[in-house]
Design an enzyme around this catalytic site. Structure first.
Site, PDB file in Angstrom:
ATOM      1  N   ASP A   1      -8.616  -5.612  -5.802  1.00 38.38           N
ATOM      2  CA  ASP A   1      -8.284  -4.322  -5.160  1.00 38.38           C
ATOM      3  C   ASP A   1      -8.905  -3.184  -5.978  1.00 38.38           C
ATOM      4  OD1 ASP A   1      -7.092  -2.093  -4.003  1.00 38.38           O
ATOM      5  OD2 ASP A   1      -5.094  -2.985  -3.892  1.00 38.38           O
TER       6      ASP A   1
ATOM      7  N   SER B   1       0.852  -1.188   0.000  1.00 30.94           N
ATOM      8  CA  SER B   1       0.000   0.000   0.000  1.00 30.94           C
ATOM      9  C   SER B   1       0.898   1.251   0.000  1.00 30.94           C
ATOM     10  CB  SER B   1      -0.952  -0.043   1.199  1.00 30.94           C
ATOM     11  OG  SER B   1      -1.930   0.961   1.085  1.00 30.94           O
TER      12      SER B   1
ATOM     13  N   HIS C   1      -7.958  -4.687  -1.327  1.00 24.26           N
ATOM     14  CA  HIS C   1      -6.698  -4.038  -0.987  1.00 24.26           C
ATOM     15  C   HIS C   1      -6.065  -4.631   0.276  1.00 24.26           C
ATOM     16  CE1 HIS C   1      -3.677  -0.953  -1.054  1.00 24.26           C
ATOM     17  NE2 HIS C   1      -3.973  -0.586   0.162  1.00 24.26           N
TER      18      HIS C   1
END
Lengths: 454, 454
Positions: B399, B175, B433
């Site tokens: 995601d 991330s 995600h």
């Protein structure tokens, strides 16, 4: 650091406070004009037990109704749209489907009589939370009962009854309107010849519920929302602005944004700031600004909730039928109120109403809760009512709010029920959910073809 | 209608107000313990011209540093994570990558010395908006300067210098941490042997900027935010809760939600309500509740903004280099301040600094703004620095925040630059995600393989 975006909210609040010395009402109270009103003066029972002592529906029409009243098309709106789908002499502002409706266009007004209504629960002329409760002469606010998509449709058909329209040529809608379009066929299958459902679904999925939930939460957290009682006070304009910003992400975040905004900043030479800075942020800010006084916040709560609850599964319809049967009895006995009905029904009364079919479906519901296959069969059973109605299902591949698998699901279920007249299209538009407002040729041709094919 | 969700917010505000008679501080002021502190006592120039007179970095380590200090791995965190990636004697609470770090695990502590830091701008021990400005002894609040991902990395390498670590075995992150991981290689290519970037991107795209923008807007609209100056007052807990609800949608809305929540309601037999009602809503509410006092709201603003600004394109790096060169001069001349630098640089001074390369890139930037092909070439040029570093790029197909096309873009660009040691995996995880926190085997194996392959 400067925060013009925060100052702007405060300034608007101040402006409202100043205007209360005889200033203007928030604009959503009547932003459009030139519509007609259907007045329903009988009590109207809602799916969750609430009762409207009476209601009004704002509607507009285009094209002539033929002599045998067989050429009417009922056009359903998305969440925040009014009945003003197209301009006309009483209101020359372009409507939300301006280029889809007219002589020779997708919905040909030389052939069809188009009727578009504002939904029950809305704020553009139809009865909703901002309407006056006849009991005390004050706006309903959050005393307004919970409404469903089916309630909206049932109210529309009361209006059609009054107009003497027994059968529609078609029920047409996109987004929430596409839900209504399917719901209309479920409730009144013998009164609809064709169905068009664009960028919609047969049941809301958790991601879309989540997106609408955050919009409601943001709005309700605005202190000015005041649990819905803001009609003579400062409206929750900042909550509404934020809700619209979130909504816009779900409506429009297709590949278009990459092309249109990319990583461009609105003022590239300045130091980055925490207010709107990138062009995409300025765009969202602008969308929020435009909407924050245009639409009644309470209507957003009720109408978006109706979308969340939407589910055409057989077990849900059976449950609703049982609930309505119970509440109809109560209404007849004069026990009704406009507040949602939570009270338990006495067992003997329940016994009296419940038929074995309904009970079976009710039980089935509990069984299927965790089994996707059983859930799908439940949905197929629910949609089987539409098995003889030519239906156009249209989806947009870049739609993230009503992803294309949801339209595919409807089309597949309809085909499973034996419907041989299902047309299913996927568009590769870059506009996401909003494509139905923008793709005049691609969406328009599909609509025209379906409406006019013999 | 009852609104327990609104009452809850008001009750928390009241609780805060009562606690001000000697009550506890908001919990984000120090929710974790057992970390070490790196102290940097020199002024630190930031990319956008702000200067920190000094800073601290909270860090934790696992595994032994070998004698020649060649086995260190720098682990970068996501937006809201602390340095506590794994439990250890000083803090036995499980960390955010508990099962990825340890003897024989994905990051093998028998082989490697793992260092994880809290970022500059954060609130878990490193210098951020809640830290004390030495100038006046009060929290910086929004007087804190704008920070970039590169600033965070540069601060980390000041710490590595102090530790005597000249070269990392690897820079690893997911991330925002995956952005940092790439940025570290861009800034210090000779000090990193391997790079791992999971569920990240080389530049933020408008949809993800939009999602973070709405979180910031929701937070800043909370009257308790008070333009950032809330440290001795009621914190903007309701804005933070709402921001986290929006964030959670972007972190976790994979197919998992269909299976886990579907259309289940938390209390199926009650009348639908406008507060949390469906299970997915209860889940979001819970996530918001958990986070709203855990993380400093101003840190959310600064760190999320840093993610928005992230762009590894050559023209952006050139612009930044020019800006830094100008500001370094100013710093040396003692003109620096901790406020962002907006003032125009005198033309003669600019002349003195700007080299023709930088100018050319600057010009190129304007040319490429609207041309996707030129933009991609610009990104390739930026990433060419990594052409000799073995790099693992990993993406998750479900995601929506960092869609898999973004990881593919990084891998493709790296290969275009001639990098023959790019590993690119796509996982079909259903967790969206957040998969990097949950897919211990699938993500873990890829990490282990990349770190340990000779």
């Amino acid at each position: 650091m400067a925060f013009p975006c925060v100052d702007q909210l405060e300034q608007r609040t101040q402006k409202f406070l100043q205007s209360f010395d005889g200033g203007p009402e928030p604009s959503y109270s009547n932003p459009i004009s030139g519509y007609s009103l259907y007045q329903h003066n009988e009590p109207f029972l809602l799916d969750h037990g609430g009762i409207l002592p009476k209601f009004e529906i704002a509607y507009e029409t285009w094209g002539e109704l033929n002599e045998d009243k067989s050429n009417a098309i009922l056009l359903h709106t998305g969440l925040s749209a009014s009945s003003h789908a197209k301009s006309h002499p009483q209101n020359t502002t372009p409507g939300w489907w301006e280029k889809f409706i007219g002589p020779g266009l997708a919905i040909d007004t030389n052939r069809f009589h188009v009727i578009c209504t504002n939904v029950i629960g809305g704020c553009y002329g139809s009865t909703g939370p901002s309407s006056i409760d006849p009991k005390d002469g004050k706006p309903y606010a959050t005393r307004f009962p919970i409404v469903t998509i089916f309630d909206m449709v049932r109210a529309q058909f009361e209006m059609l009854d009054a107009m003497g329209i027994k059968k529609l040529h078609a029920s047409v809608g996109a987004s929430m309107g596409g839900m209504q379009s399917l719901a209309a066929a479920l409730l009144f299958k013998d009164r609809i010849s064709k169905v068009i459902s664009i960028s919609a679904a047969a049941r809301s999925h958790p991601y879309s519920i989540a997106l609408r939930f955050t919009q409601r939460q943001v709005l309700m957290a605005d202190p000015n929302w005041n649990k819905g009682f803001y009609y003579d006070k400062v409206p929750p304009h900042s909550g509404m602005k934020l809700a619209r910003e979130i909504a816009t992400i779900s409506y429009r975040s297709g590949p278009e944004w990459e092309q249109r905004f990319g990583r461009k900043r609105s003022q590239p030479t300045t130091t980055p700031s925490l207010c709107a800075d990138f062009l995409i942020e300025t765009y969202l800010d602008h969308q929020g600004e435009r909407f924050c006084l245009q639409y009644d916040p309470n209507s957003l709560l009720y109408v978006s909730k109706a979308m969340d609850m939407f589910d055409l599964s057989a077990s849900v319809s059976a449950e609703t039928a049982l609930r309505r049967a119970r509440n109809t009895l109560r209404l007849q006995e004069g026990k009704g109120s406009s507040a949602p009905e939570n009270a338990a029904v006495p067992p003997e009364e329940e016994q009296q109403i419940a038929c074995s079919t309904v009970n079976a479906a009710d039980v089935a519901k509990n069984v299927v809760l965790d089994d996707p296959k059983a859930q799908l069969e439940d949905l197929q059973a629910g949609l089987s009512v539409l098995k003889d109605i030519p239906t156009l299902i249209l989806g947009i591949q870049s739609d993230i709010l009503f992803p294309v698998w949801q339209q595919k699901e409807v089309a597949d279920c309809l085909r499973q029920t034996g419907n041989k007249t299902v047309t299913y299209y996927e568009l590769d538009s870059m506009y996401g959910h909003d494509a139905f407002l923008l793709e005049i040729i691609n969406v328009g041709s599909a609509v025209k073809g379906h409406l006019e094919l013999k």
